[in-house]
Design an enzyme around this catalytic site. Structure first.
Site, mmCIF file in Angstrom:
data_model
loop_
_atom_site.group_PDB
_atom_site.id
_atom_site.type_symbol
_atom_site.label_atom_id
_atom_site.label_comp_id
_atom_site.label_asym_id
_atom_site.label_seq_id
_atom_site.Cartn_x
_atom_site.Cartn_y
_atom_site.Cartn_z
ATOM 1 N N CYS A 129 0.997 -1.196 -0.105
ATOM 2 C CA CYS A 129 0.012 -0.029 0.091
ATOM 3 C C CYS A 129 0.769 1.349 0.055
ATOM 4 O O CYS A 129 0.078 2.466 -0.332
ATOM 5 C CB CYS A 129 -0.952 -0.054 1.082
ATOM 6 N N GLN A 130 2.061 1.148 0.194
ATOM 7 C CA GLN A 130 3.039 2.427 0.466
ATOM 8 C C GLN A 130 3.250 2.774 -1.251
ATOM 9 O O GLN A 130 3.632 1.917 -1.950
ATOM 10 C CB GLN A 130 4.192 2.077 0.938
ATOM 11 N N GLY A 280 12.531 -4.559 -1.005
ATOM 12 C CA GLY A 280 13.579 -5.398 -0.185
ATOM 13 C C GLY A 280 12.677 -5.853 1.028
ATOM 14 O O GLY A 280 12.718 -6.873 1.388
ATOM 15 N N GLY A 281 12.140 -4.877 1.593
ATOM 16 C CA GLY A 281 11.244 -5.056 2.961
ATOM 17 C C GLY A 281 10.071 -3.947 3.053
ATOM 18 O O GLY A 281 10.335 -2.723 2.488
ATOM 19 N N GLU A 283 7.683 -2.190 6.339
ATOM 20 C CA GLU A 283 7.807 -2.080 7.655
ATOM 21 C C GLU A 283 6.492 -2.179 8.409
ATOM 22 O O GLU A 283 5.929 -1.805 9.550
ATOM 23 C CB GLU A 283 8.370 -0.783 8.001
ATOM 24 N N ASN A 284 5.576 -3.024 7.604
ATOM 25 C CA ASN A 284 4.189 -3.061 8.168
ATOM 26 C C ASN A 284 4.271 -3.415 9.370
ATOM 27 O O ASN A 284 4.941 -4.394 10.013
ATOM 28 C CB ASN A 284 3.379 -4.189 7.364
ATOM 29 N N HIS A 307 16.529 -2.572 9.011
ATOM 30 C CA HIS A 307 16.011 -1.318 8.749
ATOM 31 C C HIS A 307 14.376 -1.122 8.769
ATOM 32 O O HIS A 307 13.812 -0.175 9.324
ATOM 33 C CB HIS A 307 16.282 -0.973 7.067
ATOM 34 N N GLU A 308 13.808 -2.161 8.662
ATOM 35 C CA GLU A 308 12.268 -2.429 8.942
ATOM 36 C C GLU A 308 12.228 -2.463 10.532
ATOM 37 O O GLU A 308 10.987 -1.877 10.770
ATOM 38 C CB GLU A 308 11.814 -3.627 8.234
ATOM 39 N N HIS A 311 11.998 1.223 11.764
ATOM 40 C CA HIS A 311 10.932 1.751 11.253
ATOM 41 C C HIS A 311 9.944 1.797 12.483
ATOM 42 O O HIS A 311 8.978 2.791 12.419
ATOM 43 C CB HIS A 311 10.300 1.158 10.130
ATOM 44 N N GLU A 330 12.517 8.015 6.142
ATOM 45 C CA GLU A 330 13.613 7.199 5.950
ATOM 46 C C GLU A 330 15.024 7.499 6.101
ATOM 47 O O GLU A 330 15.969 6.833 6.447
ATOM 48 C CB GLU A 330 13.460 6.938 4.043
ATOM 49 N N ASP A 387 5.728 7.243 -6.385
ATOM 50 C CA ASP A 387 6.479 6.103 -7.013
ATOM 51 C C ASP A 387 7.611 6.457 -8.057
ATOM 52 O O ASP A 387 8.560 5.882 -7.923
ATOM 53 C CB ASP A 387 5.672 5.057 -7.421
ATOM 54 N N TYR A 395 16.711 8.948 2.054
ATOM 55 C CA TYR A 395 17.289 7.592 2.849
ATOM 56 C C TYR A 395 18.709 8.363 3.228
ATOM 57 O O TYR A 395 19.146 8.531 4.535
ATOM 58 C CB TYR A 395 17.498 6.726 2.103
ATOM 59 N N ARG A 564 11.968 -6.971 -7.428
ATOM 60 C CA ARG A 564 12.268 -6.006 -6.703
ATOM 61 C C ARG A 564 12.702 -4.976 -7.212
ATOM 62 O O ARG A 564 13.483 -5.132 -8.166
ATOM 63 C CB ARG A 564 13.313 -6.666 -5.584
ATOM 64 N N MET A 565 12.119 -3.747 -7.103
ATOM 65 C CA MET A 565 12.480 -2.601 -8.014
ATOM 66 C C MET A 565 13.921 -2.286 -7.668
ATOM 67 O O MET A 565 14.422 -1.374 -8.566
ATOM 68 C CB MET A 565 11.309 -1.434 -7.638
#
Length: 614
Positions: A129-130, A280-281, A283-284, A307-308, A311, A330, A387, A395, A564-565
């Site tokens: 959803c992000q 990569g991840g 953070e939900n 990292h997650e 968050h 970030e 996006d 970051y 993975r973008m």
């Protein structure tokens, strides 16, 4: 209308919903969710209220008590970034019920058919959803300024199980009383059909809508700590590897608590998703989503988890008010991640992270050289898809800004400030100005020592930013410089290198390099075959830019295996920016063949790259 966010139709003069009760029927045969959303307001409200929606069919809006219809309308035009505004007219209502259905083209949802899953037997679905994709799952005020508590019932085929960014309450048989109102496309007979099951969840801490998340499919699990369980779609093999990779998570949580204060989310569970997951991840809270590419076999993948985890304090607990303040999420989290890594894995590893980030930040300056607005921390994003703007700037420049403040006042004083900042603003969404005001109140005179305006509103990298200084970083950069003179590193020089050392080395090599040198480097160290995706992609990107056509098959295999973008962006960009028409056509063909295996967000990002250069 007074917009609260350039990426939302939410009106700042309207009340924010404080609770959402969701009932969701997952129809895998059509890749559609039939659902209802009961939205509760803090007080009675009369007049209009505006929500965000994208690719949703709104069947009706009802008074939550009488179930009588309420007037509503969807904007006739569809904004390519925002979607459609859903306007509802209330008459002394404190809650209202929306019946809706998603679309197979929902930008947040990826539905995987059985052949696309590891088992090949059952389907799978997950959300991402992000930044502004929650509106394609259910109508909401889709801005991080509006935090909500939620509960959810998911109705799914009984062979499957579900996870959410929420506490699991129950798994049980469906009941007709689950339905708050009769959905035109999901009658009680469908809801209660044989072979269906209901899973219930509740999130009691207020979160921004982009942290709403669920996944459903054939999911195994294993405990790896007192408050951490690893879940995985990929079967026992993936679950075993993930449990080994993330065995040290509890140590990281304790390190985070010592640095930043109590962990407020009770659980820190991890879900390893299929390779198509675009990040990569993610953070939900309570259920971090991860790509399987972070499982490297040497525990270094735990740094993505660090990292997650970070968050949990910076991003989830304190959230940027809009995406124009994304660095507050970030930049803080990158700083916090490296502090956790320093405690758990040592100063050298943290220095490597800073070095890789420093290289990435300098590359972003080149990427945005024609639009330096996007090198600012505080950006103007009206009319821009977040996006498309995603980069390392928030970051790494954000990290550098906080690191600069730390150097100025000392780590001990900065740690005191950080804890005070987190305690003051937890469960709130703030903007850059709020942070700067708090900084100046608590660190008197800092504005005379650090140019706060230059750091937050200026373009480029400020002159008082700092490249990392460490023996290992200096050695790797020196070896990369020697490669430019024709010398590759000896086996004894790289004997103790893990993926991060190789990544930093490759990132510092010239692009392009001599094709024969690239081939010789790979012949000695087999980098194109590396199981560490950071190393593999860094090498393949170098090979493409150097015109090494012998590696195009490996590039194609990589682009067809993962979504993975972080990997798609550089590989597709390297192909389409080349001078040879052959490379551009290769990129176009690979995308045509791989497109359906990518998440909708990744599809859009790659399409933008191809459109710009082909």
């Amino acid at each position: 209308m007074a917009p609260v966010d350039p990426h939302s139709f939410t009106d700042s003069t309207h009340p924010f919903a404080i609770h959402a009760s969701l009932t969701l029927y997952l129809d895998f045969s059509t890749s559609i969710i039939h659902g209802s959303a009961l939205l509760s307001l803090p007080a009675l409200h009369s007049g209009d209220i505006t929500l965000d929606s994208r690719s949703l069919s709104i069947h009706s809006v009802l008074d939550s008590l009488s179930l009588s219809p309420l007037p509503f309308s969807l904007s006739e035009s569809i904004n390519p970034i925002l979607g459609q505004a859903l306007s509802i007219t209330l008459s002394s209502n404190s809650s209202f019920l929306i019946l809706f259905s998603t679309s197979p083209s929902s930008s947040a949802l990826q539905w995987l058919t059985p052949p696309q899953t590891s088992s090949g037997i059952n389907p799978f679905v997950y959300t991402q959803c992000q930044a502004i994709h929650a509106r394609s799952v259910f109508p909401c005020q889709d801005t991080p300024a509006a935090r909500i508590i939620y509960s959810a019932r998911l109705n799914l085929p009984s062979p499957l199980s579900a996870v959410m960014s929420a506490a699991r309450l129950a798994r049980r048989d469906p009941a007709p009383t689950d339905l708050p109102a009769l959905h035109p496309l999901c009658p009680a007979s469908a809801w209660c059909a044989d072979g269906r099951v209901v899973e219930e969840f509740s999130m009691e801490q207020p979160i921004p809508p982009y942290l709403f998340a669920f996944a459903a499919g054939e999911i195994g699990s294993r405990d790896v700590g007192p408050r951490t369980r690893v879940y995985a779609e990929g079967g026992v093999e993936v679950l075993d590897a993930a449990a080994t990779e993330f065995a040290g998570v509890e140590e990281m949580i304790k390190a985070g608590e010592a640095l930043f204060g109590p962990y407020e989310w009770e659980r820190f569970d991890l879900l390893v998703l299929p390779p198509s997951f675009p990040y990569g991840g993610m953070e939900n809270p309570r259920m971090v989503f991860l790509t399987p590419t972070v499982i490297k076999g040497d525990a270094t993948g735990a740094q993505v988890v660090a990292h997650e985890l970070a968050h949990s304090w910076t991003g989830n607990l304190i959230t940027n008010k809009t995406n124009e303040d994304f660095w507050l999420n970030e930049g803080f989290t990158t700083y916090a991640e490296r502090r956790i890594v320093e405690v758990v894995q040592g100063e050298d590893v943290a220095a490597l992270n800073i070095g890789i980030g420093w290289r990435g930040l300098n590359e972003e300056m080149e990427r945005f050289k024609d639009n330096m607005e996007f090198t600012k921390l505080k950006t103007k994003q009206d009319g821009i898809d977040p996006d498309d703007l995603y980069s390392q700037v928030p970051y790494e420049k954000g990290f550098q800004f906080l690191w600069r403040i730390e150097r100025q006042i000392g780590r001990q004083a900065f740690d005191v400030f950080l804890k005070k900042y987190i305690a003051k603003f937890k469960f709130q969404s703030i903007d850059t100005e709020t942070f700067l005001d708090f900084l100046q109140e608590n660190v008197p005179g800092i504005e005379n020592q650090v140019d706060l305006k230059l750091w937050t509103e200026g373009t480029g990298i400020p002159p008082d930013a700092l490249a990392p200084v460490s023996a290992i970083y200096t050695k790797i950069v020196a070896l990369a410089n020697e490669f430019k003179q024709g010398r590759m590193p000896r086996e004894d020089e790289v004997a103790d290198w893990n993926g991060q050392e190789w990544e930093l080395y490759l990132e510092n090599l010239p692009k392009p390099a001599e094709a024969s040198q690239i081939a010789a480097l790979d012949a000695r160290y087999r980098l194109a075959e590396s199981k560490d995706w950071e190393v593999k992609v860094s090498f393949l990107q170098l090979a493409i830019s150097s015109g090494c056509k012998a590696y195009f098959n490996e590039v194609e295999k990589a682009l067809k295996h993962v979504g993975r973008m972080k990997y798609l962006r550089p590989l597709y960009t390297a192909l389409v920016k080349g001078t040879a028409e052959e490379e551009k056509m290769l990129a176009k063909r690979i995308f045509m063949e791989a497109r359906q295996s990518y998440h909708p967000i990744a599809q859009s990002v790659v399409e933008t790259i191809l459109t710009k250069h082909i």
